[in-house]
Design an enzyme around this catalytic site. Structure first.
Site, PDB file in Angstrom:
ATOM      1  N   ASP A 152       0.814  -1.070   0.419  1.00  9.83           N
ATOM      2  CA  ASP A 152       0.679  -0.042  -0.094  1.00  9.83           C
ATOM      3  C   ASP A 152       0.717   1.063  -0.035  1.00  9.83           C
ATOM      4  O   ASP A 152       1.543   0.858   0.567  1.00  9.83           O
ATOM      5  CB  ASP A 152      -0.978  -0.161   1.799  1.00  9.83           C
ATOM      6  CG  ASP A 152      -1.464   0.906   1.377  1.00  9.83           C
ATOM      7  OD1 ASP A 152      -2.683   1.258   1.212  1.00  9.83           O
ATOM      8  OD2 ASP A 152      -1.236   2.108   1.410  1.00  9.83           O
ATOM      9  N   ILE A 153       0.652   2.208  -0.496  1.00 10.92           N
ATOM     10  CA  ILE A 153       1.056   3.644  -0.536  1.00 10.92           C
ATOM     11  C   ILE A 153       0.963   4.370   0.323  1.00 10.92           C
ATOM     12  O   ILE A 153      -0.040   4.415   0.763  1.00 10.92           O
ATOM     13  CB  ILE A 153       1.182   3.853  -2.167  1.00 10.92           C
ATOM     14  CG1 ILE A 153       0.927   3.311  -3.473  1.00 10.92           C
ATOM     15  CG2 ILE A 153       1.618   5.696  -1.920  1.00 10.92           C
ATOM     16  CD1 ILE A 153       0.810   4.015  -4.735  1.00 10.92           C
TER      17      ILE A 153
ATOM     18  N   GLU B  38      -4.793   2.163  -3.739  1.00  7.89           N
ATOM     19  CA  GLU B  38      -2.968   2.429  -3.591  1.00  7.89           C
ATOM     20  C   GLU B  38      -2.525   1.204  -3.480  1.00  7.89           C
ATOM     21  O   GLU B  38      -1.575   1.079  -3.551  1.00  7.89           O
ATOM     22  CB  GLU B  38      -2.833   2.955  -2.961  1.00  7.89           C
ATOM     23  CG  GLU B  38      -3.178   3.232  -1.685  1.00  7.89           C
ATOM     24  CD  GLU B  38      -4.466   3.844  -1.283  1.00  7.89           C
ATOM     25  OE1 GLU B  38      -4.586   4.307  -0.195  1.00  7.89           O
ATOM     26  OE2 GLU B  38      -5.748   3.966  -1.733  1.00  7.89           O
TER      27      GLU B  38
END
Length: 577
Positions: free
Chosen positions: A449-450, A492
């Site tokens: 996950d960003i 994301e």
């Protein structure tokens, strides 16, 4: 009567000469002395090339093959002395009529030991670095120099990789390696190129691994000859080269085709040992048939053909249009037409003949049924209507199939990043879980996950957020191995599947990906980071359970401060970024 007797006499002479020639070939002995061992691909193919050419020329028992094993026993005086004694003993009773030598070690061995086969014709091949003065007063030597294509390969690298600025030539300190290094320096002194070319001939395998793994993108490697490293460890191309090329961040080129092309090497101007061996055997046949060695000039170089590995070309994004037109590409799947060109052409020819026959029959029928012209006209109108409707149905069917293909593509592809989407990822995961459980193979799943992605959208806008997602997707795709799988999981989040990979190796891969993505800047202000959770498949575990553990590990990574890699605690392995 006299004319008949003369013809009979001439015929008998010709037949007797042919019989003598055939008898000479049958009794002739040819000895092939290989520099290396029979398991070495170059040696095996060169020997096969000689065998193929001599197969119908002399009995198989009259073709003798010896192996010096000089790659594994480099500069071993005791080994060389024993080989000398062995050959003296064996071929005192079975003296060969022609001796063929393959590669440098065997050639220099006969030069240094003239007592072995004094005055016997010698056909040498595979000599990379040749000194003409060695054959002074040796009229019984001829052959084909293998040579080296150093300048040509450097120019080839410059052509297909215009961004490369540095080429490193790999050699060693063995006798052959030193000769190759000296020859390389001579060629480089004459070579005009914008590239910086360095020679590296004093390294350990560990240092070489470190070098290729940390090489910058503007670097390429070219293998000259590697037999032993600085620590004396024997370097086997079949054992050590594939791990090296898999580790390398940049292409590694070479010129020894059979030995390198299937070991992860990009390719280059390469030679062909099978063809080389066949050419050597042909010279030996000419000598057996009476041609003088002095009448056979030494060929100064074997053929080096642009040869490449398709998988490596794809791995390093090489534009195929930059390759020379005559290039041979290994591993590229051919189309049906390329594989069966002759069959397709024959089928088209038959079809053309059948159509021509049908046309003639139609014309004949038209003439014979002139009286039923009105009926034929009515049938024609009907046929036209049917044809028109059929064509419309076919057009509609084509459009429908095209729409279905497009819908199928859209259903499995993320439109922003062009990666496969969550649906495709779930299908692949289910297949891998079933396969790995049944075969007891490892499977690691990563959810990443960003970090703080919402802030990017809020502070810099969704256009910047989309750009970051595209850059992240591209970087991850370039950073994973050819055997790994990448999907956009949603928002994301990304899903990565690593078959046959332990959690420890997966952790290392994730950290390397973190390092790569750190080069991506948000609005040129700060680096992008991501958090990742890893779960390794356990026996009888479902896809949903495996994903849940990866998601929990991701949640733990974000809870522990982000920019971290965490492994599911079910495997008792902890890893922090």
């Amino acid at each position: 009567m006299k004319a008949v007797l003369l013809i009979c006499f001439v015929f008998s002479v010709v037949c007797s000469k042919e019989a003598v020639c055939n008898d000479t070939e049958t009794k002739a002995r040819i000895l092939l002395i290989n520099s290396y061992h029979p398991q070495y691909d170059w040696t095996a193919q060169l020997t096969q090339g000689v065998k193929n050419t001599l197969n119908d020329f002399l009995p198989s028992e009259n073709f003798h093959v010896e192996y010096m094993d000089a790659r594994r026993f480099v500069a071993d005086a005791v080994h060389e002395q024993l080989i000398t004694q062995l050959l003296l003993h064996k071929y005192r009773s079975f003296k060969p009529d022609v001796v063929i030598t393959a590669d440098d070690a065997a050639f220099y061995f006969l030069i240094e030991h003239p007592e072995l086969f004094a005055n016997t014709p010698v056909v040498f091949g595979g000599v990379n670095v040749f000194k003409p003065e060695l054959l002074q007063d040796r009229d019984n030597f001829t052959g084909i120099l293998e040579g080296m294509e150093i300048s040509g390969n450097i120019k080839l690298i410059e052509q297909i990789q215009p961004k490369v600025e540095q080429v490193i030539l790999l050699s060693d300190k063995t006798e052959l390696g030193a000769r190759m290094t000296d020859q390389a320096r001579l060629e480089l002194a004459k070579l005009t190129t914008r590239l910086s070319v360095k020679i590296w001939d004093d390294f350990s395998l560990a240092e070489l691994h470190q070098s290729v793994n940390t090489a910058s993108a503007n670097t390429a490697y070219l293998i000259l000859g590697m037999h032993r490293d600085r620590n004396g460890q024997y370097i086997s191309f079949s054992e050590h080269l594939l791990p090296l090329t898999n580790l390398s961040k940049v292409p590694i080129y070479g010129m020894w085709g059979a030995v390198l092309i299937n070991q992860g090497v990009m390719g280059g101007l390469m030679n062909n040992p099978l063809q080389h061996g066949a050419s050597l055997a042909q010279i030996a046949k000419d000598i057996i048939r009476g041609k003088q060695v002095s009448d056979i000039p030494i060929r100064d170089k074997s053929d080096f053909v642009p040869t490449f590995n398709y998988r490596q070309l794809q791995r390093f994004n090489i534009n195929l249009d930059r390759l020379p037109k005559a290039s041979k590409i290994h591993g590229r799947t051919e189309s049906f037409y390329q594989k069966h060109t002759e069959i397709v052409h024959a089928s088209l020819a038959i079809l053309t003949i059948l159509l021509a026959a049908i046309a003639l029959l139609a014309l004949n029928i038209q003439r014979r049924m002139h009286a039923e012209k009105q009926l034929l006209q009515l049938n024609k109108v009907l046929d036209d209507k049917v044809r028109s409707r059929t064509e419309k149905l076919q057009d509609a069917n084509v459009q429908l199939n095209s729409m279905m293909d497009e819908l199928k593509q859209l259903a499995h592809t993320d439109p922003l990043t062009s990666l496969y989407n969550r649906r495709a990822g779930m299908k692949k995961l289910n297949k891998l879980v079933t396969r790995c459980i049944s075969s007891d193979k490892e499977l690691s799943v990563v959810l990443l996950d960003i970090d703080y992605f919402k802030r990017i959208n809020d502070n810099y806008g969704h256009d910047e957020g989309d750009r970051v997602l595209v850059e992240i997707a591209k970087t991850l795709d370039e950073g994973i191995r050819p055997t790994d799988f990448l999907y956009r999981w949603g928002g994301e989040e990304f899903l990565l599947l690593f078959p046959n990979t332990s959690s420890l190796d997966t952790t290392s891969l994730c950290k390397r990906l973190q390092s790569m993505t750190s080069n991506i800047l948000v609005a040129n202000e700060y680096s992008v980071t991501f958090s990742a959770g890893i779960a390794q498949l356990t026996k009888d575990e479902s896809s949903a359970e495996l994903l849940k553990r990866a998601d929990e590990a991701l949640y733990q990574a974000k809870g522990n401060g982000r920019n971290r890699v965490e492994v599911s605690l079910n495997l008792q392995i902890n890893s922090t970024g």
